[in-house]
Motif scaffolding. Structure first.
Motif, short mmCIF file in Angstrom:
data_model
loop_
_atom_site.label_atom_id
_atom_site.label_comp_id
_atom_site.label_asym_id
_atom_site.label_seq_id
_atom_site.Cartn_x
_atom_site.Cartn_y
_atom_site.Cartn_z
N LEU A 188 0.84 -1.11 0.03
CA LEU A 188 0.06 -0.11 -0.09
C LEU A 188 0.75 1.25 -0.09
CD1 LEU A 188 -2.83 1.46 0.39
CD2 LEU A 188 -2.65 1.08 2.79
N HIS A 189 0.31 2.14 -0.67
CA HIS A 189 1.16 3.59 -0.79
C HIS A 189 0.01 4.63 -0.77
CE1 HIS A 189 4.05 6.77 -1.40
NE2 HIS A 189 3.27 7.05 -2.63
N VAL A 190 0.07 5.72 0.16
CA VAL A 190 -0.66 6.75 0.37
C VAL A 190 0.05 8.06 0.16
CG1 VAL A 190 -2.17 7.76 2.06
CG2 VAL A 190 -1.90 5.31 2.17
N THR A 191 -0.59 8.89 -0.65
CA THR A 191 0.02 10.03 -0.96
C THR A 191 -0.88 11.26 -1.28
OG1 THR A 191 1.78 11.18 -2.47
CG2 THR A 191 0.14 9.57 -3.49
N GLY A 192 -0.49 12.34 -1.20
CA GLY A 192 -1.14 13.69 -1.50
C GLY A 192 -1.07 14.73 -0.33
N ILE A 205 -4.98 11.51 -2.22
CA ILE A 205 -5.91 12.58 -1.59
C ILE A 205 -5.39 13.75 -2.19
CG2 ILE A 205 -6.63 13.39 0.55
CD1 ILE A 205 -5.66 10.60 1.83
N VAL A 206 -6.19 14.29 -3.25
CA VAL A 206 -5.78 15.70 -3.98
C VAL A 206 -6.81 16.43 -4.08
CG1 VAL A 206 -3.89 14.26 -5.20
CG2 VAL A 206 -6.17 14.49 -6.05
N GLU A 207 -6.46 17.64 -4.26
CA GLU A 207 -7.39 18.81 -4.57
C GLU A 207 -7.77 18.75 -6.21
OE1 GLU A 207 -7.11 22.61 -2.03
OE2 GLU A 207 -5.02 22.36 -2.72
N GLU A 208 -7.22 18.26 -6.93
CA GLU A 208 -7.55 18.18 -8.32
C GLU A 208 -7.47 16.94 -9.21
OE1 GLU A 208 -8.83 20.89 -9.99
OE2 GLU A 208 -8.44 22.51 -8.20
N ALA A 221 -16.70 14.31 -8.55
CA ALA A 221 -17.06 13.03 -7.65
C ALA A 221 -16.03 13.33 -6.22
CB ALA A 221 -17.04 11.78 -8.41
N PRO A 222 -16.62 12.93 -4.94
CA PRO A 222 -15.68 12.82 -3.93
C PRO A 222 -14.59 11.76 -3.89
CG PRO A 222 -17.87 12.33 -3.25
CD PRO A 222 -17.95 12.82 -4.60
N VAL A 223 -15.00 10.76 -4.55
CA VAL A 223 -14.24 9.52 -4.49
C VAL A 223 -14.35 8.78 -6.07
CG1 VAL A 223 -13.87 7.05 -3.34
CG2 VAL A 223 -15.11 9.14 -2.10
N ASN A 255 -11.09 13.27 -3.20
CA ASN A 255 -11.16 14.48 -3.55
C ASN A 255 -10.90 15.39 -2.10
OD1 ASN A 255 -11.79 17.33 -3.80
ND2 ASN A 255 -13.08 16.65 -5.79
N LEU A 256 -9.93 15.97 -1.74
CA LEU A 256 -9.67 16.53 -0.58
C LEU A 256 -10.53 17.70 -0.14
CD1 LEU A 256 -7.48 16.93 1.44
CD2 LEU A 256 -6.35 18.81 0.39
N ASN A 257 -11.17 18.38 -1.20
CA ASN A 257 -12.34 19.27 -1.01
C ASN A 257 -13.68 18.84 0.04
OD1 ASN A 257 -10.85 21.65 -2.03
ND2 ASN A 257 -11.20 20.57 -4.02
N HIS A 258 -13.64 17.59 -0.46
CA HIS A 258 -14.89 16.74 0.37
C HIS A 258 -14.36 16.28 1.74
CE1 HIS A 258 -17.83 16.93 -3.13
NE2 HIS A 258 -16.56 16.84 -3.73
N LEU A 259 -13.18 16.40 2.11
CA LEU A 259 -12.69 15.81 3.34
C LEU A 259 -12.77 16.62 4.68
CD1 LEU A 259 -9.84 13.35 2.10
CD2 LEU A 259 -12.45 12.80 2.28
N VAL A 260 -12.98 17.88 4.14
CA VAL A 260 -12.91 18.73 5.32
C VAL A 260 -13.77 18.43 6.37
CG1 VAL A 260 -12.99 21.30 5.94
CG2 VAL A 260 -12.12 20.54 3.83
#
Length: 289
Positions: free
Chosen positions: A62-66, A103-106, A138-140, A203-208
């Motif tokens: 597994l790799h997580v980035t952003g 996990i990104v904004e764009e 889409a958020p995901v 989409n980072l904007n949906h995770l606030v």
């Protein structure tokens, strides 16, 4: 990365809060086997399918980035702990990544970058859907790449011949993957289907406003259970961290149903048909007392 900082700060504040002195007691009737089976069928893409279940058959890398490095590491460790609890094999350090969380904004820009640098990661069968979802905000966004394996999960060898029913072979013009390891049986398919790679873009904007625990648990379910889709069933129970995935609404961690779903999915033999999953989830759910 203001949103990332808000998520990390929310997590830190939650950790610092004092625990309540009195335990919280939840009362009520748990869902019965019929309700559990109905829910599993409602959230499975392979509804009643006699084809083998889709899942990771190789150890998970597994790799997580952003996000900030600390947040990335927290989500990754959370997901690996969930996988370990479900008895999913984990790869050693230095492994080849087969599961990625972005996990990104764009997301649109990310997909353009992936298409340019790693086109193999997004195959034509998924490209149109994925690009449409990104354009729609889409958020995901989730997709998996699959490959057929032998009945017990082993990789199929390339061959120019196929074993005949009388022991003879038929020559082929080119080397292709041939399943000479499996015969027809009554209890399972003649092959299995493995996840080669899986990708989830959040989409980072949906995770606030969401804690990182919730982000990691949601990503766990969507990435490790390819046949699972977010659902809007009418039952109060069982619930899942997958729906609704909205700040201040829905479950915030893996539920009893989620844990049972993962254990059941990865507890069945590699070539188990999808229609065996509902009963397996019921068994795991009832054992989780």
């Amino acid at each position: 990365m203001a949103a990332t900082m808000a998520m990390t700060a929310a997590y830190a504040n939650a950790q610092e809060q004092d625990k309540p002195e009195d335990p919280i007691i939840v009362s009520g009737d748990l869902p019965g086997p019929t309700d559990i089976r109905a829910t599993v069928r409602a959230v499975m893409q392979e509804r009643g399918n006699t084809q083998p279940l889709h899942r990771y058959l190789d150890p998970l890398c597994l790799h997580v980035t952003g996000m900030a490095a600390q947040a990335n590491a927290f989500v990754r460790e959370r997901m690996l702990a969930n996988a370990n609890d479900a008895e999913i094999a984990l790869a050693d350090e230095g492994c080849s990544v087969n599961a990625i969380v972005f996990i990104v904004e764009e997301p649109v820009q990310l997909l353009e970058l992936l298409t340019d640098r790693q086109p193999w990661l997004l195959r034509p069968d998924d490209r149109r859907r994925v690009e449409f979802e990104a354009e729609e905000g889409a958020p995901v966004i989730v997709w998996h790449n699959f490959e057929d394996r032998a009945a017990q999960g082993g990789r199929l060898a390339h061959s120019a011949t196929v074993a005949g029913s009388t022991g003879t072979v038929t020559p082929l013009g080119v080397n292709v993957r041939v399943n000479n390891q499996s015969g027809f049986g009554r209890t399972g398919a003649t092959h299995s289907t493995a996840v080669q790679s899986g990708v989830i873009i959040l989409n980072l904007n949906h995770l606030v406003g969401m804690d990182l625990e919730r982000v990691g648990d949601f990503a766990t379910m969507r990435l490790l259970a390819p046949g699972l889709i977010p659902f809007e069933h009418q039952l109060d129970e069982p619930t899942s961290v997958t729906a609704p995935f909205i700040a201040d609404e829905g479950e915030t961690v893996l539920t009893r149903f989620d844990r049972a779903y993962l254990r059941a999915l990865y507890g069945l033999q590699p070539n188990a048909a999808a229609n065996r999953l509902p009963a397996a989830v019921v068994r795991e759910y009832e054992e989780d007392e």
